[in-house]
Design an enzyme around this catalytic site. Structure first.
Site, PDB file in Angstrom:
ATOM      1  CB  CYS A  38      37.456  49.997  30.252  1.00 44.56           C
ATOM      2  SG  CYS A  38      38.864  50.670  31.132  1.00 44.56           S
ATOM      3  CB  SER A  40      38.295  50.351  35.063  1.00 45.21           C
ATOM      4  OG  SER A  40      39.547  50.921  34.846  1.00 45.21           O
ATOM      5  CG  HIS A  43      40.301  46.449  37.845  1.00 44.34           C
ATOM      6  ND1 HIS A  43      41.009  47.617  37.723  1.00 44.34           N
ATOM      7  CD2 HIS A  43      41.089  45.481  37.334  1.00 44.34           C
ATOM      8  CE1 HIS A  43      42.172  47.367  37.143  1.00 44.34           C
ATOM      9  NE2 HIS A  43      42.241  46.081  36.896  1.00 44.34           N
ATOM     10  CG  HIS A  59      34.076  53.263  32.577  1.00 47.98           C
ATOM     11  ND1 HIS A  59      34.216  51.906  32.744  1.00 47.98           N
ATOM     12  CD2 HIS A  59      35.303  53.727  32.265  1.00 47.98           C
ATOM     13  CE1 HIS A  59      35.472  51.571  32.561  1.00 47.98           C
ATOM     14  NE2 HIS A  59      36.162  52.656  32.260  1.00 47.98           N
ATOM     15  CB  CYS A 157      37.305  55.136  29.409  1.00 43.75           C
ATOM     16  SG  CYS A 157      38.602  54.635  30.580  1.00 43.75           S
TER      17      CYS A 157
HETATM   18  N1  COD Z   1      54.332  43.604  32.242  1.00 45.32           N
HETATM   19  C1  COD Z   1      53.972  44.143  31.062  1.00 45.32           C
HETATM   20  N2  COD Z   1      52.684  44.148  30.599  1.00 45.32           N
HETATM   21  C2  COD Z   1      51.758  43.550  31.366  1.00 45.32           C
HETATM   22  C3  COD Z   1      52.071  42.945  32.605  1.00 45.32           C
HETATM   23  C4  COD Z   1      53.441  42.997  33.045  1.00 45.32           C
HETATM   24  N3  COD Z   1      53.822  42.467  34.213  1.00 45.32           N
HETATM   25  N4  COD Z   1      50.923  42.460  33.142  1.00 45.32           N
HETATM   26  C5  COD Z   1      49.931  42.755  32.259  1.00 45.32           C
HETATM   27  N5  COD Z   1      50.420  43.396  31.184  1.00 45.32           N
HETATM   28  C6  COD Z   1      49.705  43.912  30.020  1.00 45.32           C
HETATM   29  C7  COD Z   1      48.635  42.973  29.458  1.00 45.32           C
HETATM   30  O1  COD Z   1      49.172  41.997  28.596  1.00 45.32           O
HETATM   31  C8  COD Z   1      47.734  43.960  28.703  1.00 45.32           C
HETATM   32  O2  COD Z   1      48.146  44.150  27.379  1.00 45.32           O
HETATM   33  C9  COD Z   1      47.930  45.283  29.470  1.00 45.32           C
HETATM   34  O3  COD Z   1      48.969  45.073  30.401  1.00 45.32           O
HETATM   35  C10 COD Z   1      46.629  45.712  30.213  1.00 45.32           C
HETATM   36  O4  COD Z   1      45.717  46.057  29.237  1.00 45.32           O
HETATM   37  P1  COD Z   1      44.135  45.761  29.253  1.00 45.32           P
HETATM   38  O5  COD Z   1      43.642  46.023  27.860  1.00 45.32           O
HETATM   39  O6  COD Z   1      43.860  44.458  29.890  1.00 45.32           O
HETATM   40  O7  COD Z   1      43.612  46.884  30.229  1.00 45.32           O
HETATM   41  P2  COD Z   1      43.122  48.386  29.905  1.00 45.32           P
HETATM   42  O8  COD Z   1      44.157  49.036  29.062  1.00 45.32           O
HETATM   43  O9  COD Z   1      41.704  48.396  29.470  1.00 45.32           O
HETATM   44  O10 COD Z   1      43.120  48.991  31.359  1.00 45.32           O
HETATM   45  C11 COD Z   1      44.214  49.634  31.830  1.00 45.32           C
HETATM   46  C12 COD Z   1      44.145  49.816  33.319  1.00 45.32           C
HETATM   47  C13 COD Z   1      44.311  48.458  33.920  1.00 45.32           C
HETATM   48  C14 COD Z   1      45.291  50.694  33.711  1.00 45.32           C
HETATM   49  C15 COD Z   1      42.776  50.405  33.740  1.00 45.32           C
HETATM   50  O11 COD Z   1      42.581  50.201  35.070  1.00 45.32           O
HETATM   51  C16 COD Z   1      42.592  51.877  33.411  1.00 45.32           C
HETATM   52  O12 COD Z   1      41.887  52.195  32.484  1.00 45.32           O
HETATM   53  N6  COD Z   1      43.194  52.814  34.154  1.00 45.32           N
HETATM   54  C17 COD Z   1      43.089  54.215  33.868  1.00 45.32           C
HETATM   55  C18 COD Z   1      42.950  55.007  35.117  1.00 45.32           C
HETATM   56  C19 COD Z   1      41.685  55.727  35.102  1.00 45.32           C
HETATM   57  O13 COD Z   1      41.637  56.906  34.939  1.00 45.32           O
HETATM   58  N7  COD Z   1      40.645  54.929  35.262  1.00 45.32           N
HETATM   59  C20 COD Z   1      39.323  55.392  35.299  1.00 45.32           C
HETATM   60  C21 COD Z   1      38.411  54.406  34.650  1.00 45.32           C
HETATM   61  S1  COD Z   1      39.248  53.397  33.565  1.00 45.32           S
HETATM   62 ZN    ZN Z   2      38.110  52.754  31.674  1.00 47.46          ZN
END
Ligand code: COD
Ligand code: ZN
Ligand code: ZN
Length: 357
Positions: A38, A40, A43, A59, A157
């Site tokens: 994930c 996160s 991060h 996680h 998650c």
């Molecule tokens: N405009 C459009 N899309 C964008 C932009 C932009 N400016 N910048 C990035 N993106 C796209 C990327 O191309 C990518 O496809 C997507 O955004 C991010 O996806 P991933 O796969 O890199 O990230 P995820 O989906 O694994 O993670 C998502 C979050 C970053 C939101 C992550 O922090 C999360 O899981 N948040 C959930 C909140 C929560 O409850 N977290 C607890 C543990 S995760």
């Molecule tokens: Zn997560």
């Protein structure tokens, strides 16, 4: 026991041999089968967050219970479980009100991982980038044993956060127009949550065409590449000039949170799912909140109650109502974990999964 340890930020994880405590009272040992990768986790590698190092990240895990400590009643050895991250004390102000995703326990979990006597922290009390883990029995959710565990790890998650944001947090009504900004591992599940909720238009927004194609496969009806198109203008054009009923921001970036807010109609709801930088700030004109009666909502862990939601989501998958296999683009061994993070950062995968068994 092998685990991937973050010793220093912005350096690769180290596959190390660690000592794992035996399960104490109320604790269980789980042999992990798989753990999803994930954003996160990344991060905490790249950013300065409150997480204390050294730490074993991960996680999004599922596995099989191998041992239980005294007074464990929820599970027994051999049970298939998905691991819910973060404290789940069951007794605090939030837990008793049905909000375990906001659990604020009276005491932190005891240390359970060690290297030569030195404590290694467990990320979110679970640490699933490891062959085994010991967690509170409150962090494990027993699931049916005919469901493929590796695929079900994603429920821990991304799937629950995404589907939960739609169903639990926003409670999207059938026929709604929904925008999803950021269709990565979590955002794709917001897309399929919107489909499950019966949304009419599901407008996926990303900067990468491959992510938009993943979104189409998960049920998006319209695609917007934000690198080439004006998101707010296109959303308005697709919604009769009004804007969407709901917009979900699944990146964690103030600019895209503003985009979500501007993409909704008067009286619409924008939901922030993405985790922003610790110091990031958001600027919204308060007058809009009143004049346009818009709602800006936060959402943690899909407002999920894992003991209720995980088995439900697994049933939906087993009945063919949601897609999980399609989320997994690539699988990696534990020793390939740094490559898995590289692939995610490069935008190559919907979800990568670390095989641990
Ligand atoms: N405009 C459009 N899309 C964008 C932009 C932009 N400016 N910048 C990035 N993106 C796209 C990327 O191309 C990518 O496809 C997507 O955004 C991010 O996806 P991933 O796969 O890199 O990230 P995820 O989906 O694994 O993670 C998502 C979050 C970053 C939101 C992550 O922090 C999360 O899981 N948040 C959930 C909140 C929560 O409850 N977290 C607890 C543990 S995760
Ligand atoms: Zn997560
Ligand atoms: Zn609690």
């Amino acid at each position: 026991m092998k685990a991937a340890v973050l010793y220093e930020r912005r350096t690769p994880l180290v596959i190390d041999d660690l000592d794992l405590a035996s399960p104490g009272a109320g604790e269980v040992e789980v042999r992990l089968v798989a753990s999803g990768v994930c954003h996160s986790d990344l991060h905490h590698i790249q950013r300065d967050t409150p997480t204390i190092l050294p730490v074993v990240l991960g996680h999004e895990g599922a596995g099989i219970v191998t041992a239980v400590g005294p007074n464990v009643t929820r599970v027994a050895p051999g049970d298939h479980v998905i691991i819910a991250f973060g404290p789940k004390c069951g007794e605090c102000y939030y837990c008793v009100r049905g909000m375990p995703y906001l659990c604020t326990p009276a005491r932190p979990a005891r240390p359970r991982l060690f290297k030569n006597g030195q404590v290694i922290n467990q990320f979110l009390e679970v640490a699933t980038y490891a062959e085994r883990t010991v967690v509170s029995e409150k962090n494990v959710v027993k699931i049916r044993d005919d469901a493929p565990l590796a695929v079900c790890s994603l429920v821990a998650c991304g799937v629950t956060t995404g589907i939960g944001a739609v169903i639990n947090t926003a409670r999207v009504e059938p026929g709604s127009n929904v925008v999803v900004i950021g269709t990565g591992g979590v955002g794709l599940n917001v897309v399929q949550g919107a489909r499950l909720a019966g949304a009419a238009r599901i407008i996926a927004v990303d900067v990468r065409d491959n992510k938009l194609e993943f979104a189409r496969a998960m049920g998006a009806t319209h695609l917007i590449n934000a690198a080439r198109e004006d998101v707010v203008e296109r959303v308005r054009a697709l919604t009769g000039g009004y804007g969407a009923d709901y917009a979900f921001e699944v990146i964690g970036n103030p600019a895209t949170i503003n985009q979500a807010y501007e993409s909704i109609r008067k009286g619409g709801t924008a939901v922030v799912v993405g985790v922003a930088d610790e110091n990031a700030e958001l600027t919204i004109k308060p007058v809009w909140l009143m004049r346009q009666a818009k709602t800006l909502m936060g959402c943690a862990y899909g407002s999920a109650r894992p003991q209720v939601d995980f088995p439900r989501i697994v049933d939906l998958y087993m009945e063919g109502r949601i897609k999980l296999d399609e989320l997994i683009t690539r699988r990696f061994g534990l020793d390939e974990i740094n490559e898995a993070f590289r692939a995610m950062e490069a935008g190559e995968v919907a979800r990568g999964v670390i095989d641990l068994a």
